[in-house]
Design a protein around this motif. Structure first.
Motif, PDB file in Angstrom:
ATOM      1  N   MET A  23      41.668  58.933  65.401  1.00  0.00           N
ATOM      2  CA  MET A  23      41.034  60.275  65.304  1.00  0.00           C
ATOM      3  C   MET A  23      39.596  60.160  65.596  1.00  0.00           C
ATOM      4  N   ASP A  24      39.183  60.773  66.611  1.00  0.00           N
ATOM      5  CA  ASP A  24      37.830  61.131  67.058  1.00  0.00           C
ATOM      6  C   ASP A  24      37.052  61.950  66.296  1.00  0.00           C
ATOM      7  N   ILE A  25      35.768  62.259  66.566  1.00  0.00           N
ATOM      8  CA  ILE A  25      35.027  63.109  65.756  1.00  0.00           C
ATOM      9  C   ILE A  25      35.472  64.337  65.219  1.00  0.00           C
TER      10      ILE A  25
ATOM     11  N   ASN B 145      33.741  52.387  63.395  1.00  0.00           N
ATOM     12  CA  ASN B 145      32.464  52.761  63.076  1.00  0.00           C
ATOM     13  C   ASN B 145      31.647  53.012  64.509  1.00  0.00           C
ATOM     14  N   ASP B 146      31.323  54.475  64.536  1.00  0.00           N
ATOM     15  CA  ASP B 146      30.497  54.496  65.740  1.00  0.00           C
ATOM     16  C   ASP B 146      29.087  54.893  65.646  1.00  0.00           C
ATOM     17  N   MET B 147      28.451  54.963  66.699  1.00  0.00           N
ATOM     18  CA  MET B 147      27.056  55.536  66.611  1.00  0.00           C
ATOM     19  C   MET B 147      26.071  54.536  65.837  1.00  0.00           C
TER      20      MET B 147
ATOM     21  N   SER C 187      33.921  48.123  65.057  1.00  0.00           N
ATOM     22  CA  SER C 187      32.568  48.765  65.118  1.00  0.00           C
ATOM     23  C   SER C 187      32.300  48.611  66.511  1.00  0.00           C
ATOM     24  N   ARG C 188      30.966  49.813  66.661  1.00  0.00           N
ATOM     25  CA  ARG C 188      30.345  49.630  68.195  1.00  0.00           C
ATOM     26  C   ARG C 188      29.499  48.624  68.204  1.00  0.00           C
ATOM     27  N   SER C 189      28.421  48.915  67.346  1.00  0.00           N
ATOM     28  CA  SER C 189      27.281  47.920  67.379  1.00  0.00           C
ATOM     29  C   SER C 189      27.526  46.730  66.606  1.00  0.00           C
TER      30      SER C 189
ATOM     31  N   GLY D  99      32.765  49.731  73.734  1.00  0.00           N
ATOM     32  CA  GLY D  99      31.981  50.660  73.948  1.00  0.00           C
ATOM     33  C   GLY D  99      32.476  51.447  75.135  1.00  0.00           C
ATOM     34  N   ASP D 100      31.455  52.249  75.629  1.00  0.00           N
ATOM     35  CA  ASP D 100      31.800  53.233  76.587  1.00  0.00           C
ATOM     36  C   ASP D 100      31.863  52.870  77.985  1.00  0.00           C
ATOM     37  N   ASN D 101      32.846  52.159  78.356  1.00  0.00           N
ATOM     38  CA  ASN D 101      32.851  51.658  79.765  1.00  0.00           C
ATOM     39  C   ASN D 101      33.327  52.670  80.629  1.00  0.00           C
TER      40      ASN D 101
ATOM     41  N   ASN E 116      44.053  52.379  74.265  1.00  0.00           N
ATOM     42  CA  ASN E 116      44.033  53.100  75.473  1.00  0.00           C
ATOM     43  C   ASN E 116      42.947  54.199  74.966  1.00  0.00           C
ATOM     44  N   HIS E 117      41.850  54.320  75.247  1.00  0.00           N
ATOM     45  CA  HIS E 117      40.592  55.448  74.880  1.00  0.00           C
ATOM     46  C   HIS E 117      40.074  55.995  76.132  1.00  0.00           C
ATOM     47  N   ALA E 118      39.827  57.360  76.170  1.00  0.00           N
ATOM     48  CA  ALA E 118      39.023  58.049  77.054  1.00  0.00           C
ATOM     49  C   ALA E 118      38.262  59.231  76.663  1.00  0.00           C
TER      50      ALA E 118
HETATM   51  O1  MIG Z   1      28.333  59.962  72.059  1.00  0.00           O
HETATM   52  O2  MIG Z   1      33.000  60.120  69.322  1.00  0.00           O
HETATM   53  O3  MIG Z   1      31.797  55.033  72.026  1.00  0.00           O
HETATM   54  O4  MIG Z   1      34.613  55.950  71.952  1.00  0.00           O
HETATM   55  O5  MIG Z   1      34.869  58.683  71.670  1.00  0.00           O
HETATM   56  C1  MIG Z   1      29.800  59.834  72.141  1.00  0.00           C
HETATM   57  C2  MIG Z   1      32.634  60.586  70.521  1.00  0.00           C
HETATM   58  C3  MIG Z   1      30.349  59.553  70.823  1.00  0.00           C
HETATM   59  C4  MIG Z   1      31.035  57.278  71.353  1.00  0.00           C
HETATM   60  C5  MIG Z   1      32.316  56.306  71.305  1.00  0.00           C
HETATM   61  C6  MIG Z   1      33.420  56.871  71.795  1.00  0.00           C
HETATM   62  C7  MIG Z   1      33.655  58.185  71.284  1.00  0.00           C
HETATM   63  C8  MIG Z   1      32.661  59.046  71.280  1.00  0.00           C
HETATM   64  N1  MIG Z   1      31.446  58.643  70.697  1.00  0.00           N
END
Ligand code: MIG
Length: 684
Positions: free
Chosen positions: A207-209, A317-319, A414-416, A430-432, A488-490
């Motif tokens: 589940m994204d944001i 955990n993002d951003m 996590s991303r970072s 991260g965002d490939n 799988n993520h886009a």
């Molecule tokens: O600025 O939450 O790397 O996986 O889908 C983009 C939206 C913020 C970055 C993440 C990406 C995610 C996206 N996030």
């Protein structure tokens, strides 16, 4: 042998948790009395002191974790500076992580770890091919020099020093589907239904944001998810785990409990005047929790309970670099300048100035110098400890999980990251983009990331930031099926790339089914690698150090002691050249049941591999278990395994298996020594 040299007063990052057997020296003194080996100190062009290591022609430099370019990092420069940069081109020098570990294969092998939370440059034979230069912003750091009898053992020794890697639940080895964004329950239900209808295995939906109420952490958009708890339960009944995203920034909004509590307790990062620092991210204006402050960290970690209580058992955990769309302060400056331009005749200079000006808004270096952390009562400017933010955020969660979920493993990545975070969670890369070159980057990154303890890792399969193709997604899956995290993520706005979104749905189902067939093996390798501090993925140089050709291979890698992988990563290929450092058995799988094998001799081969097939190689004397494909990990029958055996001579395998939830990792009952001899399997 490990030697530690301390320069100045290093910040305690807690990357290293075991100092046992490490000889510690004062760096300055060691320099004076000549006991600081390998390195020289010299001045760089700007008159700053840098560490210099002379590289021989044939030296190979592995390591540096999550980074651009090949497995051998030589010939380019890299900056440890956790960055939210979605364009992972070869021209870049920093991605999301800071993994300051190098492994030099030379006349004498050497492991180098620099423990320093600020910005750090590694010039690996870029300015001068025969010189490795390490340059730090401040001379407050510790450098560890690790010498052992092999590359493998150096990597192992480093892992012992940094502590046991995070252990994911077994279901998190199943296939996951993600997309920014699935907007509501109905959309998620449909994703699950389509996987199940098409017999595409699936264990999780991310589940994204958009699940949040206006991007506020630890809230649920109740219009889109009117009965979230019941929905989580409904998904569980279908074998699906829902994995919500958590962002670093907390929305500034009166009445929002997380904001109000954080404010009241003083847990947000402040500016130099002691006022809460304001930056902009998804929810608009936010404050950044001071994750490096123990109390704030504890507080933030406890917040995950809101979702745990609703039945959630995994998070991403993002951003957390942290990413800053803008800082309020700099935004004001830019807006002022921009409005002053209104009505002007913008000539070339002025126009480009305007364009550049707007680009300075996001992730601006100056902004990272404008806020502070309070750590053990002392104030630190953010940029000095920048690379620890994502680590600390994930640690907040990890420590809370240990307390809140004593019996159960929780998925966390996590991303970072910084070395040390590997004890609390995995990472995704991260965002490939949906590029074939990013598939190669992923292959090359995996061994490096894992050397730093990040075993639970994977990239966005299919590619995140641009439109994928059926072929590219298949090729991504054919490597991704071997990585612990298979997701799988886009991005929003890109072409749909669920496994049923293309023509050959049954072929996708078969490919993902192979992951489940391999799962008992992959899980076993992961657990053994975590417990024994050994490699899950490794460059060929680990297994064949004497073979100079193998050591320089950039597009094949080892998995455990059993397999060599040689993924296809080019468009329209129907096969590829593979270098075999020894005789091996080629395995070609079209599905969990359709398996073809062929014995191949040491040397070069052209191996065919159609777009919907996967190939890998089994080493002499080795064997691996295979299960039948299943809809989800829970339904996997691990009792009835078949074995893929090198040849008809004596082969054996140490199989680790547990229930996948419990935390009795080191119980020897989980490990079985299985043998094959004269047509029979023994020990299972
Ligand atoms: O600025 O939450 O790397 O996986 O889908 C983009 C939206 C913020 C970055 C993440 C990406 C995610 C996206 N996030």
């Amino acid at each position: 042998m490990v030697q530690k040299f301390i320069f100045g007063t290093p910040f305690e990052t807690e990357a290293i948790v075991s100092q046992t057997g490490i000889v510690t020296k004062d760096g300055k003194k060691a320099l004076e009395d000549g006991s600081f080996p390998y390195f020289m100190i010299r001045m760089d062009e700007t008159g700053k002191e840098v560490l210099s290591f002379s590289l021989k022609e044939e030296d190979i430099v592995f390591g540096l974790g999550e980074n651009v370019r090949g497995m051998n990092k030589r010939g380019w420069h890299y900056v440890s500076n956790c960055s939210d940069d979605p364009v992972h081109g070869e021209d870049k020098v920093s991605l999301y992580g800071a993994h300051n570990f190098l492994l030099i294969k030379g006349e004498r092998n050497l492991g180098i770890f620099i423990d320093y939370p600020g910005k750090l440059l590694f010039d690996v034979g870029y300015t001068h091919y025969d010189e490795l230069v390490i340059s730090l912003e401040e001379w407050n750091f510790a450098i560890y020099l690790i010498e052992e009898d092999s590359l493998e053992n150096i990597a192992k020794r480093f892992r012992e020093m940094i502590g046991r890697s995070y252990i994911a639940p077994k279901w998190a080895f199943g296939y996951g589907q993600s997309r920014w964004s699935y907007m509501n329950e109905e959309e998620i239900r449909e994703v699950v239904r389509k996987h199940r209808e098409n017999h595409i295995p699936l264990d999780s939906v991310y589940m994204d944001i958009d699940y949040m109420e206006r991007y506020k952490d630890f809230t649920i958009n109740e219009e889109a998810f009117p009965n979230f708890e019941a929905f989580v339960q409904e998904m569980k009944e279908q074998g699906i785990h829902l994995i919500p995203i958590i962002d670093a920034g907390v929305k500034i909004e009166e009445g929002y409990d997380v904001y109000e509590e954080g404010l009241e307790k003083g847990y947000f990062c402040k500016d130099q005047n002691g006022k809460e620092f304001v930056v902009g991210v998804w929810p608009g204006r936010v404050h950044l929790p001071d994750m490096l402050n123990k109390d704030a960290r504890k507080w933030f970690g406890q917040k995950y309970d809101f979702l745990l209580k609703k039945g959630i058992d995994g998070f991403w955990n993002d951003m957390n670099e942290p990413a800053l769309f803008y800082s309020e302060e700099h935004l004001e400056e830019v807006l002022k300048e921009v409005s002053a331009m209104q009505g002007q005749n913008l000539d070339l200079d002025k126009f480009f100035h305007l364009k550049d000006l707007v680009l300075t808004l996001s992730n601006n270096e100056e902004d990272y110098k404008k806020f502070y952390h309070v750590i053990d009562g002392k104030k630190y400017r953010h940029d000095k400890v920048h690379n620890l933010y994502g680590y600390a955020m994930t640690r907040a969660a990890g420590e809370a999980f240990e307390e809140l979920e004593k019996e159960k493993r929780i998925l966390m990545f996590s991303r970072s990251s910084y070395v040390g975070m590997h004890r609390y969670g995995g990472i995704w890369t991260g965002d490939n983009m949906a590029n074939f070159s990013h598939l190669l980057l992923y292959i090359q990154m995996m061994p490096a990331v894992q050397m730093c303890g990040f075993l639970y890792t994977g990239a966005d399969l299919g590619g995140f930031g641009s439109n994928t193709s059926e072929e590219l997604l298949m090729r991504f899956l054919e490597f991704g099926m071997f990585t612990p995290l298979m997701r799988n993520h886009a991005a929003m706005g890109t072409r749909r790339q669920e496994a049923y979104a293309f023509d050959r749905t049954e072929r996708f189902a078969a490919l993902i089914g192979i992951r489940y067939a391999l799962l008992p093996y992959l899980y076993s390798e992961y657990m053994k690698a975590v417990i024994g501090n050994t490699a899950y993925f490794a460059p060929l140089a680990f297994a064949y150090p004497q073979d100079m050709r193998a050591s320089r291979v950039e597009d094949q890698l080892m998995l455990g002691k059993e397999l060599m992988l040689a993924p296809v990563y080019t468009q329209n290929a129907t096969g590829r050249y593979v270098y075999l450092p020894e005789d091996m058995k080629l395995v070609r799988m079209r599905s969990a049941e359709e398996i073809e094998t062929e014995m191949l001799k040491k040397g070069d081969h052209y191996v065919s591999c159609k777009v919907d097939e996967v190939i890998f190689f089994v080493r002499p004397g080795r064997m691996i278990p295979l299960a039948k494909a299943a809809d989800c990990v829970e339904k996997l029958n691990e009792k009835e395994l078949t074995w893929l055996i090198y040849e008809d001579d004596a082969c054996s395998y140490d199989l680790y298996s547990d229930d996948g939830y419990e935390k009795t990792y080191e119980d020897t009952a989980h490990l079985k020594h299985v043998k094959y001899s004269q047509g029979g399997i023994y020990g299972i």
